[in-house]
Enzyme design. Structure first.
Site, mmCIF file in Angstrom:
data_model
loop_
_atom_site.group_PDB
_atom_site.id
_atom_site.type_symbol
_atom_site.label_atom_id
_atom_site.label_comp_id
_atom_site.label_asym_id
_atom_site.label_seq_id
_atom_site.Cartn_x
_atom_site.Cartn_y
_atom_site.Cartn_z
ATOM 1 N N ALA A 164 0.821 -1.226 0.000
ATOM 2 C CA ALA A 164 0.000 0.000 0.000
ATOM 3 C C ALA A 164 0.850 1.269 0.000
ATOM 4 C CB ALA A 164 -0.966 -0.016 1.181
ATOM 5 N N SER A 165 2.042 1.201 -0.572
ATOM 6 C CA SER A 165 2.848 2.428 -0.619
ATOM 7 C C SER A 165 2.441 3.340 -1.775
ATOM 8 C CB SER A 165 4.345 2.073 -0.726
ATOM 9 O OG SER A 165 4.578 1.227 -1.827
ATOM 10 N N ARG A 166 1.517 2.880 -2.603
ATOM 11 C CA ARG A 166 1.010 3.712 -3.705
ATOM 12 C C ARG A 166 -0.195 3.000 -4.326
ATOM 13 N NH1 ARG A 166 5.916 1.419 -5.438
ATOM 14 N NH2 ARG A 166 5.503 -0.287 -6.887
ATOM 15 N N VAL A 182 6.088 -9.860 1.104
ATOM 16 C CA VAL A 182 5.058 -10.907 1.195
ATOM 17 C C VAL A 182 5.483 -12.228 0.543
ATOM 18 C CG1 VAL A 182 3.126 -9.267 1.349
ATOM 19 C CG2 VAL A 182 3.799 -10.177 -0.894
ATOM 20 N N ASN A 208 -3.183 -7.151 -1.629
ATOM 21 C CA ASN A 208 -3.101 -6.291 -2.808
ATOM 22 C C ASN A 208 -1.707 -6.300 -3.449
ATOM 23 O OD1 ASN A 208 -3.811 -3.698 -4.435
ATOM 24 N ND2 ASN A 208 -1.982 -3.156 -3.267
ATOM 25 N N SER A 244 -7.040 -9.785 -11.142
ATOM 26 C CA SER A 244 -6.931 -8.943 -12.336
ATOM 27 C C SER A 244 -7.833 -9.545 -13.410
ATOM 28 C CB SER A 244 -5.497 -8.951 -12.849
ATOM 29 O OG SER A 244 -5.432 -8.446 -14.165
ATOM 30 N N TYR A 275 1.777 -13.953 -14.393
ATOM 31 C CA TYR A 275 0.852 -13.047 -13.702
ATOM 32 C C TYR A 275 -0.583 -13.580 -13.778
ATOM 33 C CZ TYR A 275 -1.368 -8.461 -12.699
ATOM 34 O OH TYR A 275 -2.109 -7.421 -12.178
ATOM 35 N N ALA A 315 -1.576 -16.629 -14.300
ATOM 36 C CA ALA A 315 -1.701 -17.879 -13.518
ATOM 37 C C ALA A 315 -1.855 -17.562 -12.038
ATOM 38 C CB ALA A 315 -0.477 -18.767 -13.760
ATOM 39 N N LYS A 327 -2.975 -14.756 -10.721
ATOM 40 C CA LYS A 327 -4.243 -14.058 -10.472
ATOM 41 C C LYS A 327 -5.424 -15.019 -10.572
ATOM 42 C CE LYS A 327 -2.624 -9.919 -9.669
ATOM 43 N NZ LYS A 327 -2.648 -9.393 -8.303
ATOM 44 N N ILE A 374 -5.960 0.154 -14.595
ATOM 45 C CA ILE A 374 -6.129 1.233 -13.619
ATOM 46 C C ILE A 374 -4.913 2.157 -13.724
ATOM 47 C CG2 ILE A 374 -6.445 1.746 -11.140
ATOM 48 C CD1 ILE A 374 -8.710 -0.036 -12.382
HETATM 49 P P1 NAP Z 1 1.751 -0.745 -7.884
HETATM 50 O O1 NAP Z 1 1.448 0.694 -8.077
HETATM 51 O O2 NAP Z 1 2.882 -1.349 -8.624
HETATM 52 O O3 NAP Z 1 1.943 -1.002 -6.306
HETATM 53 C C1 NAP Z 1 2.260 -2.285 -5.858
HETATM 54 C C2 NAP Z 1 2.417 -2.257 -4.365
HETATM 55 O O4 NAP Z 1 2.819 -3.559 -3.918
HETATM 56 C C3 NAP Z 1 3.475 -1.285 -3.897
HETATM 57 O O5 NAP Z 1 3.076 -0.718 -2.676
HETATM 58 C C4 NAP Z 1 4.680 -2.193 -3.684
HETATM 59 O O6 NAP Z 1 5.557 -1.620 -2.740
HETATM 60 C C5 NAP Z 1 4.000 -3.449 -3.137
HETATM 61 N N1 NAP Z 1 4.772 -4.668 -3.278
HETATM 62 C C6 NAP Z 1 5.268 -5.223 -4.401
HETATM 63 N N2 NAP Z 1 5.926 -6.358 -4.108
HETATM 64 C C7 NAP Z 1 5.831 -6.534 -2.768
HETATM 65 C C8 NAP Z 1 6.304 -7.510 -1.864
HETATM 66 N N3 NAP Z 1 7.013 -8.570 -2.272
HETATM 67 N N4 NAP Z 1 6.018 -7.364 -0.547
HETATM 68 C C9 NAP Z 1 5.302 -6.305 -0.100
HETATM 69 N N5 NAP Z 1 4.837 -5.339 -0.913
HETATM 70 C C10 NAP Z 1 5.105 -5.460 -2.235
HETATM 71 O O7 NAP Z 1 0.484 -1.664 -8.185
HETATM 72 P P2 NAP Z 1 -1.061 -1.292 -8.427
HETATM 73 O O8 NAP Z 1 -1.217 -0.963 -9.857
HETATM 74 O O9 NAP Z 1 -1.568 -0.389 -7.375
HETATM 75 O O10 NAP Z 1 -1.687 -2.750 -8.254
HETATM 76 C C11 NAP Z 1 -2.122 -3.250 -7.002
HETATM 77 C C12 NAP Z 1 -2.705 -4.641 -7.222
HETATM 78 O O11 NAP Z 1 -3.729 -4.562 -8.220
HETATM 79 C C13 NAP Z 1 -1.685 -5.669 -7.727
HETATM 80 O O12 NAP Z 1 -1.948 -6.917 -7.146
HETATM 81 C C14 NAP Z 1 -1.956 -5.706 -9.211
HETATM 82 O O13 NAP Z 1 -1.582 -6.940 -9.776
HETATM 83 C C15 NAP Z 1 -3.458 -5.502 -9.252
HETATM 84 N N6 NAP Z 1 -3.941 -4.979 -10.524
HETATM 85 C C16 NAP Z 1 -3.529 -3.769 -10.984
HETATM 86 C C17 NAP Z 1 -4.010 -3.322 -12.206
HETATM 87 C C18 NAP Z 1 -3.586 -1.999 -12.784
HETATM 88 O O14 NAP Z 1 -3.996 -1.709 -13.934
HETATM 89 N N7 NAP Z 1 -2.851 -1.172 -12.107
HETATM 90 C C19 NAP Z 1 -4.894 -4.102 -12.943
HETATM 91 C C20 NAP Z 1 -5.302 -5.320 -12.434
HETATM 92 C C21 NAP Z 1 -4.819 -5.757 -11.215
HETATM 93 P P3 NAP Z 1 7.158 -1.630 -2.956
HETATM 94 O O15 NAP Z 1 7.443 -0.910 -4.230
HETATM 95 O O16 NAP Z 1 7.710 -0.982 -1.754
HETATM 96 O O17 NAP Z 1 7.482 -3.079 -3.047
#
Ligand code: NAP
Length: 252
Positions: free
Chosen positions: A16-18, A67, A93, A145, A158, A160, A162, A191
């Site tokens: 949840a850092s972004r 995680v 997430n 996703s 990815y 697989a 999801k 998104i």
């Molecule tokens: P994002 O902006 O890349 O953020 C991902 C977050 O996960 C960051 O806070 C990151 O922090 C953290 N993270 C990654 N690896 C980690 C680990 N091993 N342990 C703990 N934290 C970890 O992603 P997002 O776009 O918000 O997506 C969030 C979720 O929605 C994901 O599961 C993604 O697959 C899913 N999703 C996104 C979209 C899209 O279009 N954006 C579409 C479908 C599904 P650090 O950088 O500090 O690791």
């Protein structure tokens, strides 16, 4: 936003850092919960999430944890429980991509995505459920996703992972339903986050054109669905797959 809940609980959001995770932390704080969250490296982003939660009058705890690492999950839960008490709302997430055509995909890129996006969720759920069972109340939401249902060329790892979240969630829903613990899946389409900003322009234009609503979604739109599934009002919804994808996945 849905009104504050009558009971204030402890929520844990991974990654949840972004992006979607940060928006979810804020939405859960708006429901009146104290929100712990983790990130693996983005400390500045994590500070931004703490500030965003505090800006809506909430309480946040940022924990640096990976995680994909069981020991790290264990110490995260110990820290969160010490500060805020037992976790009864869990949002998985955190997710990564390591894209490439399946025939050329390295073992490392396969396993790092499965370890983070699927095994990480299994590990946090297993760690969180004893406290939920004791409370006889729990909410688990796993962020999948649209690609988990439809498949995604260049993202076999990815997709697989999801897709696996759905089988995991429905099994958990069946195992824990009698304890008033629900487990659901939210499946976002494209998104506007750092994850999609990293994709080539051609991919983004194609994705936008394929979405019936004609645009990318926002993190807040996904967070609203996740937060709803964490409310008392959603008590009779479990094992569901809720798409937040502008209609992209219709038919799957
Ligand atoms: P994002 O902006 O890349 O953020 C991902 C977050 O996960 C960051 O806070 C990151 O922090 C953290 N993270 C990654 N690896 C980690 C680990 N091993 N342990 C703990 N934290 C970890 O992603 P997002 O776009 O918000 O997506 C969030 C979720 O929605 C994901 O599961 C993604 O697959 C899913 N999703 C996104 C979209 C899209 O279009 N954006 C579409 C479908 C599904 P650090 O950088 O500090 O690791």
């Amino acid at each position: 936003m849905i009104g504050p809940e009558t009971t204030s609980r402890t929520a844990l959001v991974t990654g949840a850092s972004r992006g979607i995770g940060r928006a979810t932390a804020v939405a859960l704080a708006e429901l009146g919960h104290q929100v712990a969250f983790c990130y693996s490296s983005d400390a500045d982003g994590a500070a931004g999430t703490v500030a965003a939660v505090e800006a809506v009058g909430g309480k946040a705890l940022a924990v640096c944890a990976d995680v994909s690492d069981r020991a790290s999950i264990e110490s995260m839960f110990t820290e969160v429980e010490g500060a805020f008490g037992p976790v009864t709302i869990l949002v998985n997430n955190a997710g990564i991509t390591r894209d490439g055509l399946m025939m050329r995909m390295s073992d490392d890129n396969w396993s790092s995505v499965l370890d983070t996006n699927l095994t990480g969720a299994f590990q946090t759920i297993r760690r969180a459920t004893p406290a939920m069972m004791k409370a006889r109340w729990g909410r688990i939401v796993n962020v999948s996703s649209v690609g988990g249902q439809a498949g995604s060329a260049g993202q076999a790892n990815y997709a697989a992972a999801k897709a696996g979240l759905l089988g995991l969630s429905r099994s958990v829903a069946r195992e824990l339903g009698s304890r008033h613990i629900t487990c659901n899946v939210v499946a976002p389409g494209p998104i506007v986050t750092a994850m999609t900003e990293g994709m080539p322009d051609a991919w983004r234009e194609k994705a936008e054109a394929a979405v019936p609503l004609g645009r990318f979604g926002t993190p807040d739109e996904v967070a609203a669905a996740i937060a709803f599934l964490c409310t008392d009002a959603a008590a009779y919804i479990t094992g569901a797959l809720l798409p937040v994808d502008g209609g992209l996945g219709m038919g799957h």
